[in-house]
Design an enzyme around this catalytic site. Structure first.
Site, PDB file in Angstrom:
ATOM      1  N   ASP A   5       0.886  -1.166   0.000  1.00  0.00           N
ATOM      2  CA  ASP A   5       0.000   0.000   0.000  1.00  0.00           C
ATOM      3  C   ASP A   5       0.922   1.214   0.000  1.00  0.00           C
ATOM      4  OD1 ASP A   5      -2.230   1.640   0.203  1.00  0.00           O
ATOM      5  OD2 ASP A   5      -2.243   1.547   2.390  1.00  0.00           O
ATOM      6  N   GLU A  66      -1.165  -1.195  -4.712  1.00  0.00           N
ATOM      7  CA  GLU A  66      -2.455  -0.507  -4.855  1.00  0.00           C
ATOM      8  C   GLU A  66      -2.336   0.602  -5.897  1.00  0.00           C
ATOM      9  OE1 GLU A  66      -4.768   0.085  -1.333  1.00  0.00           O
ATOM     10  OE2 GLU A  66      -5.739   1.871  -2.166  1.00  0.00           O
ATOM     11  N   ASP A 139      -2.596   0.966   7.054  1.00  0.00           N
ATOM     12  CA  ASP A 139      -1.786   0.717   5.853  1.00  0.00           C
ATOM     13  C   ASP A 139      -1.307  -0.735   5.811  1.00  0.00           C
ATOM     14  OD1 ASP A 139      -1.140   3.861   5.254  1.00  0.00           O
ATOM     15  OD2 ASP A 139      -1.138   3.364   7.375  1.00  0.00           O
TER      16      ASP A 139
END
Lengths: 180, 180
Positions: A5, A66, A139
């Protein structure tokens, strides 16, 4: 499977091992941080070094990152996009294939519902990985969700065309059970 | 001074040597390209490898990277932001300080006019570097403009507080002459 992420201040990193029956085990979860006060080139270098260490320690076969969208908060989106570039670069330099997934794809893969809220996704990640608590910070949980999303979307059931074989049906059932 | 105009498909790279009198000499100019059909992680790795080769060949003291804004064309801005992250990372990993400049800063530094058009900037770059032709493609000329911008803005005249010393005044005069 390594999920990333991306972020400059906090970069979530999650490694999961996904068995042929699609059951998943937590291998590693953590957050790479860089200091807001440091020059950008050093922040990016420190994130790259942290990602390389995770890859070298855990030897993932694939990296999922992501996907970042330009329409998000303009103040931070450039740093996030740069961090995502670093994540993809590190994968490429280690010879690992990389994939990106949108937040909607991740939510849909984990909860079956693309508009699920963050807490639903995180709770499901904890359940799938049989963890007593939701991984923190967010996260870190997001990175695990991404790794699971990619493992499942890229897995044999998702890729199957035509009717499922008995083995594939068993996998799909196991996945449904894990989601309950 | 190494200037980088970041991009995934074309990444402009320009190296200039700027003397204490602020006169500038072209050392290297080129464009790194990556194939549109390749996976993003390999495109970024190929750009990183190209940038490292330029740094290792020419040994710049500083790296300047054009700043990317989120409000630009959404289709390409993420790739450009990722490439800019790679440029900053490579600088950081080589221990070089990096700076970013906006297009307006670059135009103002080169032509004295922040709203100058691209062709004016490119013509001025050719004049400053005493080149017979404008470097092509535009990304290459932009990278040189950026390197010059950073050399001049970061140079002793721009950083001086209080009145100029005679030497600084001589530099400023030379700079004005070079712009005519």
């Amino acid at each position: 499977m390594l999920g990333i992420d991306p972020g400059l201040t906090r970069c979530g990193v999650g490694v999961v091992d996904v068995a042929p029956d699609r059951s998943a085990t937590l291998v590693y979860v953590g957050v790479l941080r860089s200091d807001h006060g440091d020059p950008i080139e050093r922040r990016l270098a420190s994130i790259a070094a942290g990602l390389r260490a995770v890859i070298d320690d855990h030897g993932p076969a694939v990296v999922a990152v992501e996907r970042v969208f330009a329409q998000h908060n303009r103040q931070t989106v450039m740093g996030t996009a740069q961090a995502s570039g670093i994540a993809l670069l590190v994968a490429g330099e280690r010879g690992l294939p990389a994939a990106t997934h949108t937040p909607t794809e991740i939510k849909a893969a984990i909860t079956g519902y693309g508009a699920a809220d963050k807490r639903q996704v995180q709770a499901m990640v904890a359940r799938i990985l049989r963890l007593d608590e939701v991984p923190k910070p967010a996260d870190a949980a997001d990175a695990l969700a991404l790794a699971l999303c990619h493992a499942w979307r890229g897995g044999p059931v998702a890729a199957a065309s035509g009717p499922l074989t008995p083995a594939q049906r068993a996998w799909a059932d196991a996945e449904r059970l894990a989601r309950r």
